[in-house]
Motif scaffolding. Structure first.
Motif, PDB file in Angstrom:
ATOM      1  N   TYR A 354    -132.459  31.416  63.142  1.00 54.83           N
ATOM      2  CA  TYR A 354    -133.742  32.051  63.466  1.00 54.83           C
ATOM      3  C   TYR A 354    -134.655  32.079  62.240  1.00 54.83           C
ATOM      4  O   TYR A 354    -135.825  31.691  62.323  1.00 54.83           O
ATOM      5  CB  TYR A 354    -133.507  33.466  63.988  1.00 54.83           C
ATOM      6  CG  TYR A 354    -134.774  34.304  64.039  1.00 54.83           C
ATOM      7  CD1 TYR A 354    -135.819  33.954  64.893  1.00 54.83           C
ATOM      8  CD2 TYR A 354    -134.929  35.419  63.215  1.00 54.83           C
ATOM      9  CE1 TYR A 354    -136.977  34.713  64.934  1.00 54.83           C
ATOM     10  CE2 TYR A 354    -136.078  36.182  63.260  1.00 54.83           C
ATOM     11  CZ  TYR A 354    -137.104  35.814  64.105  1.00 54.83           C
ATOM     12  OH  TYR A 354    -138.260  36.553  64.137  1.00 54.83           O
ATOM     13  N   TYR A 355    -134.133  32.518  61.106  1.00 56.50           N
ATOM     14  CA  TYR A 355    -134.969  32.597  59.911  1.00 56.50           C
ATOM     15  C   TYR A 355    -135.345  31.209  59.404  1.00 56.50           C
ATOM     16  O   TYR A 355    -136.406  31.025  58.790  1.00 56.50           O
ATOM     17  CB  TYR A 355    -134.255  33.388  58.817  1.00 56.50           C
ATOM     18  CG  TYR A 355    -134.185  34.870  59.123  1.00 56.50           C
ATOM     19  CD1 TYR A 355    -135.356  35.613  59.282  1.00 56.50           C
ATOM     20  CD2 TYR A 355    -132.968  35.517  59.285  1.00 56.50           C
ATOM     21  CE1 TYR A 355    -135.305  36.965  59.576  1.00 56.50           C
ATOM     22  CE2 TYR A 355    -132.914  36.876  59.588  1.00 56.50           C
ATOM     23  CZ  TYR A 355    -134.081  37.588  59.724  1.00 56.50           C
ATOM     24  OH  TYR A 355    -134.035  38.926  60.024  1.00 56.50           O
ATOM     25  N   ARG A 356    -134.499  30.211  59.670  1.00 55.44           N
ATOM     26  CA  ARG A 356    -134.837  28.845  59.263  1.00 55.44           C
ATOM     27  C   ARG A 356    -135.921  28.254  60.150  1.00 55.44           C
ATOM     28  O   ARG A 356    -136.830  27.566  59.674  1.00 55.44           O
ATOM     29  CB  ARG A 356    -133.573  27.970  59.332  1.00 55.44           C
ATOM     30  CG  ARG A 356    -133.737  26.602  58.697  1.00 55.44           C
ATOM     31  CD  ARG A 356    -133.975  26.724  57.201  1.00 55.44           C
ATOM     32  NE  ARG A 356    -134.085  25.414  56.554  1.00 55.44           N
ATOM     33  CZ  ARG A 356    -135.171  24.638  56.584  1.00 55.44           C
ATOM     34  NH1 ARG A 356    -136.252  25.047  57.218  1.00 55.44           N
ATOM     35  NH2 ARG A 356    -135.188  23.467  55.956  1.00 55.44           N
ATOM     36  N   LEU A 357    -135.857  28.540  61.452  1.00 54.92           N
ATOM     37  CA  LEU A 357    -136.881  28.040  62.369  1.00 54.92           C
ATOM     38  C   LEU A 357    -138.207  28.768  62.190  1.00 54.92           C
ATOM     39  O   LEU A 357    -139.277  28.172  62.327  1.00 54.92           O
ATOM     40  CB  LEU A 357    -136.411  28.188  63.819  1.00 54.92           C
ATOM     41  CG  LEU A 357    -135.291  27.265  64.298  1.00 54.92           C
ATOM     42  CD1 LEU A 357    -134.873  27.630  65.714  1.00 54.92           C
ATOM     43  CD2 LEU A 357    -135.724  25.809  64.244  1.00 54.92           C
ATOM     44  N   ALA A 358    -138.117  30.061  61.907  1.00 54.51           N
ATOM     45  CA  ALA A 358    -139.328  30.887  61.797  1.00 54.51           C
ATOM     46  C   ALA A 358    -139.940  30.802  60.408  1.00 54.51           C
ATOM     47  O   ALA A 358    -140.596  31.732  59.954  1.00 54.51           O
ATOM     48  CB  ALA A 358    -138.999  32.336  62.150  1.00 54.51           C
ATOM     49  N   GLN A 359    -139.742  29.687  59.743  1.00 56.86           N
ATOM     50  CA  GLN A 359    -140.323  29.493  58.422  1.00 56.86           C
ATOM     51  C   GLN A 359    -141.839  29.596  58.476  1.00 56.86           C
ATOM     52  O   GLN A 359    -142.480  30.130  57.577  1.00 56.86           O
ATOM     53  CB  GLN A 359    -139.895  28.120  57.887  1.00 56.86           C
ATOM     54  CG  GLN A 359    -140.250  27.851  56.448  1.00 56.86           C
ATOM     55  CD  GLN A 359    -139.705  26.511  55.981  1.00 56.86           C
ATOM     56  OE1 GLN A 359    -139.234  25.714  56.780  1.00 56.86           O
ATOM     57  NE2 GLN A 359    -139.758  26.264  54.684  1.00 56.86           N
ATOM     58  N   PHE A 360    -142.424  29.069  59.551  1.00 58.69           N
ATOM     59  CA  PHE A 360    -143.882  29.155  59.731  1.00 58.69           C
ATOM     60  C   PHE A 360    -144.165  29.366  61.217  1.00 58.69           C
ATOM     61  O   PHE A 360    -144.331  28.411  61.970  1.00 58.69           O
ATOM     62  CB  PHE A 360    -144.571  27.893  59.228  1.00 58.69           C
ATOM     63  CG  PHE A 360    -146.056  28.067  59.033  1.00 58.69           C
ATOM     64  CD1 PHE A 360    -146.571  28.447  57.800  1.00 58.69           C
ATOM     65  CD2 PHE A 360    -146.927  27.898  60.088  1.00 58.69           C
ATOM     66  CE1 PHE A 360    -147.931  28.618  57.624  1.00 58.69           C
ATOM     67  CE2 PHE A 360    -148.286  28.072  59.922  1.00 58.69           C
ATOM     68  CZ  PHE A 360    -148.793  28.435  58.686  1.00 58.69           C
ATOM     69  N   PRO A 361    -144.198  30.620  61.671  1.00 56.83           N
ATOM     70  CA  PRO A 361    -144.437  30.882  63.099  1.00 56.83           C
ATOM     71  C   PRO A 361    -145.921  30.819  63.453  1.00 56.83           C
ATOM     72  O   PRO A 361    -146.780  31.233  62.674  1.00 56.83           O
ATOM     73  CB  PRO A 361    -143.887  32.305  63.280  1.00 56.83           C
ATOM     74  CG  PRO A 361    -144.051  32.940  61.934  1.00 56.83           C
ATOM     75  CD  PRO A 361    -143.899  31.851  60.912  1.00 56.83           C
ATOM     76  N   ILE A 362    -146.204  30.290  64.625  1.00 58.09           N
ATOM     77  CA  ILE A 362    -147.559  30.290  65.181  1.00 58.09           C
ATOM     78  C   ILE A 362    -147.461  30.826  66.603  1.00 58.09           C
ATOM     79  O   ILE A 362    -146.804  30.223  67.459  1.00 58.09           O
ATOM     80  CB  ILE A 362    -148.180  28.888  65.198  1.00 58.09           C
ATOM     81  CG1 ILE A 362    -148.293  28.327  63.770  1.00 58.09           C
ATOM     82  CG2 ILE A 362    -149.558  28.916  65.853  1.00 58.09           C
ATOM     83  CD1 ILE A 362    -148.865  26.918  63.717  1.00 58.09           C
ATOM     84  N   GLU A 363    -148.083  31.959  66.854  1.00 57.76           N
ATOM     85  CA  GLU A 363    -148.069  32.566  68.181  1.00 57.76           C
ATOM     86  C   GLU A 363    -149.313  32.128  68.939  1.00 57.76           C
ATOM     87  O   GLU A 363    -150.448  32.385  68.514  1.00 57.76           O
ATOM     88  CB  GLU A 363    -148.032  34.091  68.061  1.00 57.76           C
ATOM     89  CG  GLU A 363    -147.800  34.825  69.378  1.00 57.76           C
ATOM     90  CD  GLU A 363    -146.372  34.697  69.894  1.00 57.76           C
ATOM     91  OE1 GLU A 363    -146.152  35.020  71.077  1.00 57.76           O
ATOM     92  OE2 GLU A 363    -145.494  34.287  69.103  1.00 57.76           O
ATOM     93  N   LEU A 364    -149.119  31.453  70.069  1.00 58.47           N
ATOM     94  CA  LEU A 364    -150.247  30.977  70.852  1.00 58.47           C
ATOM     95  C   LEU A 364    -150.734  32.076  71.786  1.00 58.47           C
ATOM     96  O   LEU A 364    -149.927  32.717  72.467  1.00 58.47           O
ATOM     97  CB  LEU A 364    -149.861  29.740  71.656  1.00 58.47           C
ATOM     98  CG  LEU A 364    -149.354  28.550  70.838  1.00 58.47           C
ATOM     99  CD1 LEU A 364    -149.157  27.341  71.742  1.00 58.47           C
ATOM    100  CD2 LEU A 364    -150.311  28.220  69.717  1.00 58.47           C
ATOM    101  N   PRO A 365    -152.034  32.309  71.844  1.00 57.24           N
ATOM    102  CA  PRO A 365    -152.567  33.395  72.671  1.00 57.24           C
ATOM    103  C   PRO A 365    -152.515  33.065  74.154  1.00 57.24           C
ATOM    104  O   PRO A 365    -152.627  31.893  74.557  1.00 57.24           O
ATOM    105  CB  PRO A 365    -154.013  33.522  72.182  1.00 57.24           C
ATOM    106  CG  PRO A 365    -154.363  32.141  71.718  1.00 57.24           C
ATOM    107  CD  PRO A 365    -153.098  31.585  71.120  1.00 57.24           C
TER     108      PRO A 365
END
Length: 505
Positions: A354-365
């Motif tokens: 999880y922490y490796r994937l969430a290195q750069f999160p982008i939440e789409l509205p």
């Protein structure tokens, strides 16, 4: 042509590379974005802009802007037919003359078309864009905070711009097969530099995040509700980045069983299992050098999550039935509609992954959070449907525009796309009507949950839109009828994100 630029041979090679790169563009919006980015790189300027005239040559709209190395979605008010508001642009357009200024600080000319910055703009180059018929269709502009000698770039930039203009027209014609009509007017663009439709505040935030990760190798995690366009954004990141010429591959982790998913991703060697009668490469190898989108990564089995973690950490894969690993170079983008942190707490998702994937999160509205984009998206989908069906473009009744603007869209962009495509199929005339749309009206937003400010903005927005429709989009007449100075009226349009093209019926 190169005698006035520093290091002529190096510049000529860089210019040739730009011609070659832009010639491979297959999307008009991406072409314009790559063009202004290239202008900034070639000139060493912090700012590059592209302005294009509409089909009637009465409206100048900004089509692309690169600021400090990043494409910047920017909303610009259309100028009047004689460009009285922007004297420098008026001179360059009407006289077909290059404008080059080495010290803007002491100039009396208005440069309000340049973005506001803490440091003042000092150098400016403005070059007319001329088409094959030798008529001016727009302008390219470069500006810097430093004192730069930009005159030497004018001729080569003009030739590069004419090439891009011709290529852009070709792409416009190819998008509309069987149509003898000229390319659609440019006006104020409703797309970003990444080919994504939308200019709402929520989408501008997404564009900003994309610009920061575009040229980075870090893993991106796309979140958001189902139907918000995660695959579209992933493809935009790939096609706007340095891997655009390589493969873009999508694998839905929830679509196939665990044993098949592992062989699909990692490949296998002959004899690895019953039926493995030959070696087969996996998707990691197929995407080598490019991008692999792991959609619905939250549904990936735990046993596979450990193997994915190794790929992310070590950059190597081991096919099923093999004792050897080999290196790969793949950009991983993961997407999910689930909250992975909740799955971690439930023991259904590895915390380290999880922490490796969430290195750069982008939440789409969700679409209900970007209501200013609904009509732009609807028109976009309708135009694509008309091209696919090889029928004339359709117009929109005011009742339909009002209906779509007030609908909550629980299925987000995917629902809107389906509704519009169905409406185009049902439409036997040339105008989309309310009866062509089947909306679940029980999902309309609850007005009682709006704050006082939101209600007042809703009322103000309605008044401005009604007045613009009454005056057929004429901003001067609308401002006069509402008793507002034109500058104040334009400011309110910008503050409420009202696009005149959306309200002209």
């Amino acid at each position: 042509m190169f005698s006035l630029v520093p290091q002529p041979l190096v510049y000529a090679e860089a210019l040739l590379a730009q011609f070659a790169s832009l010639s491979r563009a297959t999307d008009g919006t991406a072409l314009q974005g790559d063009f202004v980015r290239g202008l900034a790189e070639l000139s060493g300027c912090e700012l590059a802009q592209l302005y294009l005239l509409d089909a009637t040559h009465t409206c100048l709209g900004m089509s692309a802007e690169c600021l400090n190395g990043h494409l910047q979605p920017r909303q610009t008010a259309s100028l009047s037919a004689d460009y009285n508001g922007e004297q420098l642009l008026q001179f360059a357009l009407c006289q077909n003359r290059v404008v080059c200024m080495g010290e803007l600080g002491g100039s009396l000319h208005d440069t309000s078309f340049l973005p506001s910055q803490v440091r003042p703009w000092r150098s400016l180059l403005c070059v007319p864009l001329v088409n094959q018929q030798n008529s001016v269709e727009g302008l390219l502009l470069c500006a810097s905070h430093q004192h730069l000698e930009l005159q030497g770039f004018a001729e080569s930039f003009g030739r590069l711009g004419s090439f891009v203009l011709g290529h852009w027209h070709l792409l416009q014609r190819l998008k509309r097969p069987g149509s003898g009509e000229p390319p659609a007017p440019v006006g104020a663009a409703s797309t970003s530099g990444y080919g994504l439709t939308g200019k709402s505040a929520a989408m501008r935030q997404v564009y900003s995040l994309i610009s920061k990760v575009l040229h980075s190798a870090c893993t991106v995690l796309l979140g958001g509700e189902t139907g918000t366009g995660k695959e579209v954004v992933a493809r935009a990141i790939h096609e706007s980045g340095p891997r655009r010429t390589q493969a873009f591959i999508v694998q839905n982790c929830a679509a196939i069983p665990e044993n098949l998913l592992e062989s699909e991703l990692f490949g296998y060697r002959k004899g690895a299992f019953t039926g493995a009668d030959r070696d087969r490469s996996g998707l990691f190898d197929a995407a080598n050098g490019g991008t692999l989108l792991l959609d619905e990564v939250g549904d990936m089995p735990l046993s596979l999550q450990a193997k994915l973690l190794r790929v992310l950490q070590e950059g190597e894969v081991r096919p099923l039935g093999s004792s050897e690993t080999h290196k790969i170079d793949v950009r991983i983008i993961a997407a999910t509609h689930q909250d992975l942190s909740v799955l971690v707490n439930q023991g259904k998702f590895r915390e380290d992954l999880y922490y490796r994937l969430a290195q750069f999160p982008i939440e789409l509205p969700a679409l209900r959070q970007r209501e200013d984009d609904i009509l732009d998206l609807a028109r976009h989908f309708a135009n694509k449907a008309c091209v696919f069906l090889q029928r004339d473009e359709v117009s929109w009744s005011n009742a339909v525009l009002d209906l779509l603007a007030s609908y909550a869209f629980p299925g987000n962009v995917r629902e809107l796309k389906g509704l519009v495509e169905r409406a185009v199929l049902l439409c036997e005339g040339n105008e989309l009507l309310v009866e062509h749309f089947s909306l679940r009206m029980d999902t309309l937003p609850d007005a009682g949950k709006l704050t006082l400010r939101e209600r007042l903005e809703q009322i103000e927005r309605g008044l401005l839109i009604d007045c613009l429709r009454k005056n057929e989009g004429n901003q001067t007449l609308s401002a006069r009828e509402l008793g507002l100075p034109r500058r104040t009226f334009l400011y309110r349009l910008g503050r409420l994100n009202i696009n005149v093209e959306n309200v002209d019926g």
